[in-house]
Motif scaffolding. Structure first.
Motif, short mmCIF file in Angstrom:
data_model
loop_
_atom_site.label_atom_id
_atom_site.label_comp_id
_atom_site.label_asym_id
_atom_site.label_seq_id
_atom_site.Cartn_x
_atom_site.Cartn_y
_atom_site.Cartn_z
N GLN B 6 1.14 -1.06 -0.21
CA GLN B 6 0.18 -0.03 -0.07
C GLN B 6 0.85 1.31 -0.06
O GLN B 6 1.79 1.40 0.88
CB GLN B 6 -0.86 0.05 1.15
CG GLN B 6 -1.92 -1.09 1.16
CD GLN B 6 -2.95 -0.97 2.28
OE1 GLN B 6 -2.90 -1.82 3.08
NE2 GLN B 6 -3.79 0.09 2.19
N VAL B 20 -6.80 9.63 -3.05
CA VAL B 20 -6.63 8.18 -3.46
C VAL B 20 -5.70 7.40 -2.89
O VAL B 20 -4.57 7.84 -2.78
CB VAL B 20 -6.58 8.16 -4.93
CG1 VAL B 20 -6.18 6.81 -5.49
CG2 VAL B 20 -7.43 8.85 -5.68
N ASN B 22 -3.70 3.79 -2.69
CA ASN B 22 -3.28 2.69 -3.65
C ASN B 22 -2.91 1.47 -2.97
O ASN B 22 -2.49 1.32 -2.02
CB ASN B 22 -2.19 3.11 -4.40
CG ASN B 22 -2.47 4.39 -5.35
OD1 ASN B 22 -3.31 4.30 -6.15
ND2 ASN B 22 -1.67 5.58 -4.99
N ARG B 72 -3.98 -4.03 -9.24
CA ARG B 72 -4.00 -2.92 -8.48
C ARG B 72 -5.55 -2.54 -8.16
O ARG B 72 -6.49 -2.90 -8.69
CB ARG B 72 -3.58 -1.74 -9.58
CG ARG B 72 -2.19 -1.71 -9.74
CD ARG B 72 -1.81 -0.71 -10.62
NE ARG B 72 -0.29 -0.63 -10.97
CZ ARG B 72 0.24 -0.05 -12.03
NH1 ARG B 72 -0.30 0.97 -12.58
NH2 ARG B 72 1.52 -0.09 -12.31
N THR B 74 -7.63 0.84 -6.15
CA THR B 74 -7.56 2.20 -5.44
C THR B 74 -8.94 2.62 -4.75
O THR B 74 -10.01 1.95 -4.84
CB THR B 74 -7.58 3.30 -6.65
OG1 THR B 74 -8.62 3.33 -7.37
CG2 THR B 74 -6.41 3.08 -7.40
N TYR B 76 -11.07 5.64 -3.32
CA TYR B 76 -11.32 7.01 -3.66
C TYR B 76 -12.07 7.44 -2.32
O TYR B 76 -13.18 7.28 -2.30
CB TYR B 76 -11.77 7.48 -5.12
CG TYR B 76 -12.06 8.52 -5.11
CD1 TYR B 76 -13.44 9.04 -4.99
CD2 TYR B 76 -11.29 9.69 -5.76
CE1 TYR B 76 -13.80 10.54 -5.44
CE2 TYR B 76 -11.62 11.01 -6.15
CZ TYR B 76 -12.98 11.24 -5.85
OH TYR B 76 -13.33 12.56 -6.13
#
Lengths: 118, 113
Positions: B6, B20, B22, B72, B74, B76
């Motif tokens: 992360q 955001v 990740n 991946r 994300t 938000y």
């Protein structure tokens, strides 16, 4: 519902002592698990159970025992505490679980037990 | 062995900002990915669960996306608030992990008033 409860909240042990961390859930969840959380290591699975009478090892099972005699309770036993077992322990439960895909619904976590082994 | 990373490890933003977080994972063969929130001294609270067949999930001001092929995800957060301050963890269940969750180490978020 109380959700997932854990006792004690905090415990200090001496090396070699034994103790049981208690975990209970009142949501009739079949799947229960124990994790430990350590700085730099994240959360790691210790043991888990997919139903009463069924348990299995996780990633770091050494030094720990579990049993699942009822749906509600899943105690974690430290047989002979070592300083390396100093950690925060979390119990979690989930209703829906698949043997391959894991849980299909949210896992609910307890508030944790902080354990210090001197 | 599955590894979850992360980035960033910590993030400090002013109130109202969109942000955001990740999460990346090394083995794209996963069944699902979950985002959790952890407040200091507390347990984990599930925020969003994304199955491998899904691209995103939304809950209020939170939106999580998943790109399984690239490994991946994300998270938000829109219009951040001081109450969003916490550590955010992502975790995956791999196809060969026998339902076990593999966690990242988390992103510690601070939202300043």
């Amino acid at each position: 519902n109380a959700g997932v409860t854990q006792t004690p909240k905090f415990q200090v042990l001496k090396t070699g002592q034994s103790m049981t961390l208690q975990c209970a859930q009142d949501m009739n969840h079949e799947y229960m698990s124990w994790y430990r959380q350590d700085p730099g290591m994240g959360l790691r699975l210790i043991h888990y159970s997919v139903g009463a009478g069924i348990t299995d090892q996780g990633e770091v099972p050494n030094g720990y025992n579990v049993s699942r005699s009822t749906t509600e309770d899943f105690p974690l036993r430290l047989l002979s505490a070592a300083p390396s077992q100093t950690s925060v322990y979390f119990c979690a439960s989930s209703h829906s679980w698949d043997s391959q895909q894991g849980y299909q619904e949210t896992q609910y976590f307890g508030p944790g037990t902080r354990l210090l082994v001197l | 062995k599955q590894e979850v990373t992360q980035i960033p490890a910590a993030l400090s933003v002013p109130e109202g900002e969109n942000l955001v977080l990740n999460c990346s994972f090394t083995d794209s063969a996963i069944y699902n990915l979950q985002w959790f929130r952890q407040d200091p001294g507390k347990g984990l609270t599930s925020l969003l669960l994304i199955q491998s067949s899904q691209r995103e999930q939304t809950s209020g001001r939170l939106n999580a996306s998943l790109d399984k092929s690239s490994g991946r995800s994300t998270l938000y957060i829109a219009a951040s608030q001081p109450g969003d301050s916490a550590t955010y963890l992502c975790a995956v269940v791999g196809e060969t992990s026998g339902s076990r969750l593999t966690f990242g180490e988390g992103t510690q978020l601070t939202v300043n008033p």
